[in-house]
Design a protein around this motif. Structure first.
Motif, PDB file in Angstrom:
ATOM      1  N   ASN A  31      23.054  51.133   8.793  1.00  0.00           N
ATOM      2  CA  ASN A  31      22.827  52.235   9.736  1.00  0.00           C
ATOM      3  C   ASN A  31      24.081  52.477  10.569  1.00  0.00           C
ATOM      4  OD1 ASN A  31      21.545  54.233  11.268  1.00  0.00           O
ATOM      5  ND2 ASN A  31      20.950  52.740  12.820  1.00  0.00           N
ATOM      6  N   PRO A  32      24.789  53.577  10.251  1.00  0.00           N
ATOM      7  CA  PRO A  32      24.366  54.603   9.302  1.00  0.00           C
ATOM      8  C   PRO A  32      25.000  54.441   7.927  1.00  0.00           C
ATOM      9  CG  PRO A  32      26.124  55.467  10.651  1.00  0.00           C
ATOM     10  CD  PRO A  32      25.877  54.061  11.136  1.00  0.00           C
ATOM     11  N   VAL A  33      24.343  55.057   6.955  1.00  0.00           N
ATOM     12  CA  VAL A  33      24.956  55.353   5.666  1.00  0.00           C
ATOM     13  C   VAL A  33      25.283  56.836   5.702  1.00  0.00           C
ATOM     14  CG1 VAL A  33      24.573  55.574   3.188  1.00  0.00           C
ATOM     15  CG2 VAL A  33      23.701  53.565   4.410  1.00  0.00           C
ATOM     16  N   ARG A  34      26.545  57.159   5.515  1.00  0.00           N
ATOM     17  CA  ARG A  34      26.905  58.584   5.535  1.00  0.00           C
ATOM     18  C   ARG A  34      26.859  59.143   4.118  1.00  0.00           C
ATOM     19  NH1 ARG A  34      31.306  60.577   9.583  1.00  0.00           N
ATOM     20  NH2 ARG A  34      29.518  59.936  10.852  1.00  0.00           N
ATOM     21  N   VAL A  35      26.015  60.151   3.938  1.00  0.00           N
ATOM     22  CA  VAL A  35      25.884  60.821   2.646  1.00  0.00           C
ATOM     23  C   VAL A  35      26.734  62.079   2.704  1.00  0.00           C
ATOM     24  CG1 VAL A  35      24.302  61.733   0.924  1.00  0.00           C
ATOM     25  CG2 VAL A  35      23.526  59.941   2.494  1.00  0.00           C
ATOM     26  N   LEU A  36      27.773  62.113   1.879  1.00  0.00           N
ATOM     27  CA  LEU A  36      28.751  63.196   1.945  1.00  0.00           C
ATOM     28  C   LEU A  36      28.297  64.379   1.097  1.00  0.00           C
ATOM     29  CD1 LEU A  36      31.884  60.907   1.666  1.00  0.00           C
ATOM     30  CD2 LEU A  36      30.785  61.760   3.746  1.00  0.00           C
ATOM     31  N   LYS A  37      29.123  65.416   1.095  1.00  0.00           N
ATOM     32  CA  LYS A  37      28.778  66.614   0.336  1.00  0.00           C
ATOM     33  C   LYS A  37      28.695  66.292  -1.142  1.00  0.00           C
ATOM     34  CE  LYS A  37      30.780  69.838   3.678  1.00  0.00           C
ATOM     35  NZ  LYS A  37      31.812  70.870   3.937  1.00  0.00           N
ATOM     36  N   GLU A  38      28.117  67.213  -1.908  1.00  0.00           N
ATOM     37  CA  GLU A  38      27.882  66.985  -3.332  1.00  0.00           C
ATOM     38  C   GLU A  38      29.118  66.416  -4.014  1.00  0.00           C
ATOM     39  OE1 GLU A  38      26.388  70.457  -5.168  1.00  0.00           O
ATOM     40  OE2 GLU A  38      24.447  70.384  -4.168  1.00  0.00           O
ATOM     41  N   SER A  39      28.876  65.306  -4.758  1.00  0.00           N
ATOM     42  CA  SER A  39      29.921  64.584  -5.503  1.00  0.00           C
ATOM     43  C   SER A  39      30.877  63.841  -4.592  1.00  0.00           C
ATOM     44  CB  SER A  39      30.711  65.532  -6.417  1.00  0.00           C
ATOM     45  OG  SER A  39      29.842  66.197  -7.313  1.00  0.00           O
ATOM     46  N   GLY A  40      30.606  63.827  -3.287  1.00  0.00           N
ATOM     47  CA  GLY A  40      31.492  63.125  -2.350  1.00  0.00           C
ATOM     48  C   GLY A  40      31.156  61.670  -2.172  1.00  0.00           C
ATOM     49  N   GLY A  41      29.954  61.259  -2.611  1.00  0.00           N
ATOM     50  CA  GLY A  41      29.564  59.862  -2.506  1.00  0.00           C
ATOM     51  C   GLY A  41      28.753  59.575  -1.257  1.00  0.00           C
ATOM     52  N   ASP A  86      32.451  65.343   6.756  1.00  0.00           N
ATOM     53  CA  ASP A  86      31.144  65.819   7.190  1.00  0.00           C
ATOM     54  C   ASP A  86      30.068  65.240   6.277  1.00  0.00           C
ATOM     55  OD1 ASP A  86      29.213  67.299   8.538  1.00  0.00           O
ATOM     56  OD2 ASP A  86      29.301  68.895   7.048  1.00  0.00           O
ATOM     57  N   GLY A  87      28.947  64.822   6.874  1.00  0.00           N
ATOM     58  CA  GLY A  87      27.866  64.261   6.078  1.00  0.00           C
ATOM     59  C   GLY A  87      26.620  64.060   6.913  1.00  0.00           C
ATOM     60  N   VAL A  88      25.580  63.560   6.276  1.00  0.00           N
ATOM     61  CA  VAL A  88      24.322  63.245   6.954  1.00  0.00           C
ATOM     62  C   VAL A  88      24.234  61.738   7.100  1.00  0.00           C
ATOM     63  CG1 VAL A  88      21.801  63.323   6.782  1.00  0.00           C
ATOM     64  CG2 VAL A  88      23.170  65.281   6.030  1.00  0.00           C
ATOM     65  N   ASP A  89      23.985  61.265   8.319  1.00  0.00           N
ATOM     66  CA  ASP A  89      23.881  59.832   8.578  1.00  0.00           C
ATOM     67  C   ASP A  89      22.435  59.377   8.449  1.00  0.00           C
ATOM     68  OD1 ASP A  89      26.564  59.623   8.980  1.00  0.00           O
ATOM     69  OD2 ASP A  89      26.460  59.547  11.171  1.00  0.00           O
ATOM     70  N   LEU A  90      22.217  58.367   7.602  1.00  0.00           N
ATOM     71  CA  LEU A  90      20.872  57.863   7.341  1.00  0.00           C
ATOM     72  C   LEU A  90      20.768  56.380   7.667  1.00  0.00           C
ATOM     73  CD1 LEU A  90      19.991  59.437   3.865  1.00  0.00           C
ATOM     74  CD2 LEU A  90      19.466  60.332   6.140  1.00  0.00           C
ATOM     75  N   LEU A  91      19.554  55.963   7.946  1.00  0.00           N
ATOM     76  CA  LEU A  91      19.196  54.546   7.983  1.00  0.00           C
ATOM     77  C   LEU A  91      18.673  54.173   6.601  1.00  0.00           C
ATOM     78  CD1 LEU A  91      18.200  51.829   9.426  1.00  0.00           C
ATOM     79  CD2 LEU A  91      16.024  53.035   9.678  1.00  0.00           C
ATOM     80  N   VAL A  92      19.209  53.103   6.038  1.00  0.00           N
ATOM     81  CA  VAL A  92      18.702  52.560   4.774  1.00  0.00           C
ATOM     82  C   VAL A  92      18.522  51.067   4.987  1.00  0.00           C
ATOM     83  CG1 VAL A  92      19.154  52.157   2.332  1.00  0.00           C
ATOM     84  CG2 VAL A  92      19.895  54.302   3.388  1.00  0.00           C
TER      85      VAL A  92
END
Length: 712
Positions: free
Chosen positions: A680-690, A590-596
């Protein structure tokens, strides 16, 4: 020869007349502002105009004029300009309209002006402009009305619109605010805003350069001019029009769709430490604040005697992204016992109605706030400007701020009226020369404090970029001859990801394969579930083209996915161009998908975009764009504010910051070849998940010269 334009010692007016038509208005303004050079009216109808001998032709003038003002019909301008240049003029102002703004014939006439100017090395203001007024130098070669009286001040105005000069200067002059220069630049067919900014930056009497820009024709020239101005200690403010324009057709990448030209322009300006306004009132208050004393920096404290105003200030500050952080512990310790018992210590601080009856309360609080080192600015808010019958206590409040500015000069002191209207002349007179800015309107004043404060956050010596060592890593992926033949074009996803891996950016693990058998072996090595994507020319957005299969969980599903992708592409222009497939580990965390992304825009950059990613990036349009190579600390700050901060709560923001910072720095090295690098996307995982790059593309563009790389 811009010196001939802005500091002319002799001026010829072709099309002069005794009337107040454009040529006559120029002559009238030269006399009004005390021009002490030679004035040569040119018009065969007259022998004398306003006490000056009038000449029938330019060639009849006894000596070359530095500057020639041309107030003629469109079809006569080219010949007059050419003749003036032959006679030795160094510059010209073309005040009439009817050029490219009027259609094909006007565009042709303007092109003739450009050709003549280049051939003779002329500086040309306009066409379709008022001209230039050097207020401090008593030279107003200006065909429009100028507010009277026009006090000499330290603000220079450069405006691409003539009418906007009235909208800006007239209300400012009504408050006693003066100007050093007025430049109405018009179409800027030859000489543009960057050249005026660079020249005025050398003027010791000018401290603020305010610009109204309807367009930016050469971003790299503009950024160089702003950098020069800021290094010379000038503060720059810009009001821009055209934000509602979509900025032309979108590029092939999502970055091109969400990074429209106006967003690039705003990111460019803010990255250079420019104060940016969205309307005329904001622009005026920004210029006033920037022209007075010390730039408001650090933490700021608002004082008022109205609880209602405190609520409005807090609401506006929140909506305008203006920080109300304050050194609570020290302020509390210093003000203990100095406020009425029923007062609440907060920012904004309500001094309560008791302060209206006892001025000593306000005086004591202001004195103590002046001694708080962490506090950079104190803002005194008045209920209203002065009108007949208004309580005289407002004058006392303003006077206390003015007096405190003398005792605590290291701080910024500002007086703000909560509404617009006639400003109390007594308050303005008290503040004059003290460095205290008198601002008007609560919302506009908060914007001004925010934007002018930005100048302090981007000092001139920080406008630099880190250049990584070594040759372009793209060499190993695509030989120079192939890159040249491919421009403009798109680098293959697999090659883009290989570039990222070599730069030590976190990319999802995967394999490139050319057959179903190879795909099965790759999936076995990576472990199911996997993602399967086509490697085919012309397929940029794979989801829209049906060229990707997600969550493939076993060998049978992989074979079906392979065949389905080939079948779907067979009915598209990409048929026959499929080189192979990319098989990657499916990131199920689970994570947030971002455009970078990073992008070079007309030689400027890199521009770094961070926002909500995936297939919804264009629809939701939640992005932040910043100029220049970014430190991890700056990225963390960007990723912790606004809607982006809310989305990333509980996610590994430090990992994202590391990724974005490294990409922004690497993009400088890749500028030789790559115009856009989009993750796109970059998945930002939960804290300390990378954080991990799931998809990427790069667009080949024209090489950016090394002299232009970076924010400047």
């Amino acid at each position: 020869m811009i010196s001939s334009l802005l500091r002319a010692k002799s001026i010829a007016i072709v099309g002069d007349s005794p009337s107040e038509k454009r040529g006559g208005k120029v002559h009238e303004n030269l006399i009004r502002f005390g021009f002490d050079g030679d004035i040569y009216p040119v018009n065969p109808k007259y022998s004398e105009i306003r006490g000056n001998r009038c000449f029938s032709r330019v060639e009849d003038i006894p000596r070359p004029a530095d500057l020639v003002v041309i107030a003629l019909a469109v079809d006569q301008v080219g010949a007059a300009l050419d003749l003036a240049a032959i006679q030795g003029a160094g510059a010209a102002i073309i005040v009439g309209g009817g050029f490219r703004e009027a259609g094909a014939e006007g565009t042709k006439a303007e092109a003739e002006i450009v050709e003549i100017a280049r051939r003779h090395n002329l500086a040309v203001c306009g066409p379709n402009c008022y001209g230039v007024a050097n207020i401090a130098g008593h030279m107003a070669a200006y065909s429009g009305d100028i507010a009277s009286p026009m006090p000499e001040g330290n603000i220079a105005l450069v405006s691409q619109s003539g009418a906007m000069t009235h909208s800006i200067t007239e209300p400012a002059v009504a408050r006693g605010i003066g100007f050093s220069w007025l430049v109405s630049s018009g179409n800027e067919s030859v000489t543009g805003a960057p050249q005026y900014i660079r020249w005025i930056a050398e003027d010791p009497k000018t401290e603020v350069i305010g610009c109204f820009l309807e367009g930016i024709s050469d971003p790299s020239e503009l950024q160089a001019a702003i950098r020069h101005a800021r290094k010379n200690g000038k503060r720059v403010a810009v009001l821009r029009a055209g934000k509602s324009n979509a900025g032309g057709s979108a590029a092939k990448s999502h970055t091109g769709a969400v990074g429209t030209d106006w967003r690039m322009a705003d990111a460019l300006l803010r990255g250079l430490g420019v104060a940016v306004a969205d309307d005329i009132d904001e622009f005026i208050e920004i210029c006033v604040l920037a022209s007075r004393g010390r730039v408001p920096s650090g933490q700021k404290m608002f004082l008022t005697i109205s609880g209602g105003l405190c609520g409005l200030i807090a609401d506006l500050s929140s909506s305008l992204d203006f920080s109300l952080a304050w050194p609570e512990d020290e302020v509390r310790a210093r003000t203990e016992g100095k406020l009425p018992g029923f007062a609440t210590l907060a920012n904004p601080l309500d001094l309560t109605g008791a302060a209206a009856e006892d001025p000593g309360i306000t005086a004591a609080i202001i004195e103590e706030l002046g001694r708080v080192e962490e506090l950079g600015s104190v803002v005194v808010v008045l209920n209203s400007p002065k009108v007949a019958g208004t309580w005289d206590g407002y004058r006392r409040l303003a006077a206390m701020a003015v007096e405190a500015s003398g005792r605590f000069p290291s701080k910024s002191w500002t007086v703000v009226t909560a509404s617009s209207g006639p400003y109390d002349p007594d308050i303005i007179e008290r503040a004059e020369g003290t460095g205290v800015a008198c601002l008007m309107g609560l919302r506009e004043s908060i914007v001004a404090l925010r934007e002018v404060g930005r100048i302090a956050l981007v000092p001139p010596d920080d406008l630099s970029v880190r250049r990584l060592a070594g040759n372009s890593p793209v060499d190993a992926l695509m030989p120079g001859s192939a890159r040249k033949a491919s421009r403009p074009g798109v680098l293959r996803e697999w090659d883009t990801k290989e570039l990222l891996r070599r730069a030590s950016l976190p990319v999802v693990e995967g394999r490139w394969v050319s057959s179903v058998e190879g795909a099965l072996d790759a999936a076995k090595e990576l472990g199911f579930p996997v993602v399967v994507k086509a490697d085919a020319d012309g397929v940029i957005h794979k989801a829209a083209a049906g060229a990707i299969a997600l969550d493939v969980r076993d060998p049978e599903a992989l074979v079906c996915a392979w065949e389905a992708i080939i079948s779907r592409l067979a009915a598209t222009p990409a048929a026959g161009s499929v080189r192979g497939m990319v098989v990657e580990r499916m990131v199920t965390d689970d994570g947030v998908d971002l455009l970078v992304s990073t992008r070079w825009w007309n030689g400027c950059g890199p521009f770094v975009t961070v926002g909500l990613g995936g297939v919804m990036v264009e629809a939701l349009d939640e992005v932040v764009i910043s100029l220049g190579t970014l430190s991890e600390e700056v990225v963390q700050e960007l990723a912790s504010s606004g809607s982006l901060g809310r989305m990333l709560r509980g996610r590994d923001v430090p990992a994202l910051a590391s990724l974005v910072s490294e990409l922004s720095n690497r993009s400088v090295d890749w500028a030789e070849d790559l115009e856009v690098v989009e993750l796109n996307p970059v998945r930002v995982l939960k804290e300390s998940g990378g954080a991990v790059v799931l998809d990427a593309l790069a667009m080949l563009g024209e090489p950016v010269p090394s002299s232009k790389r970076g924010p400047l």
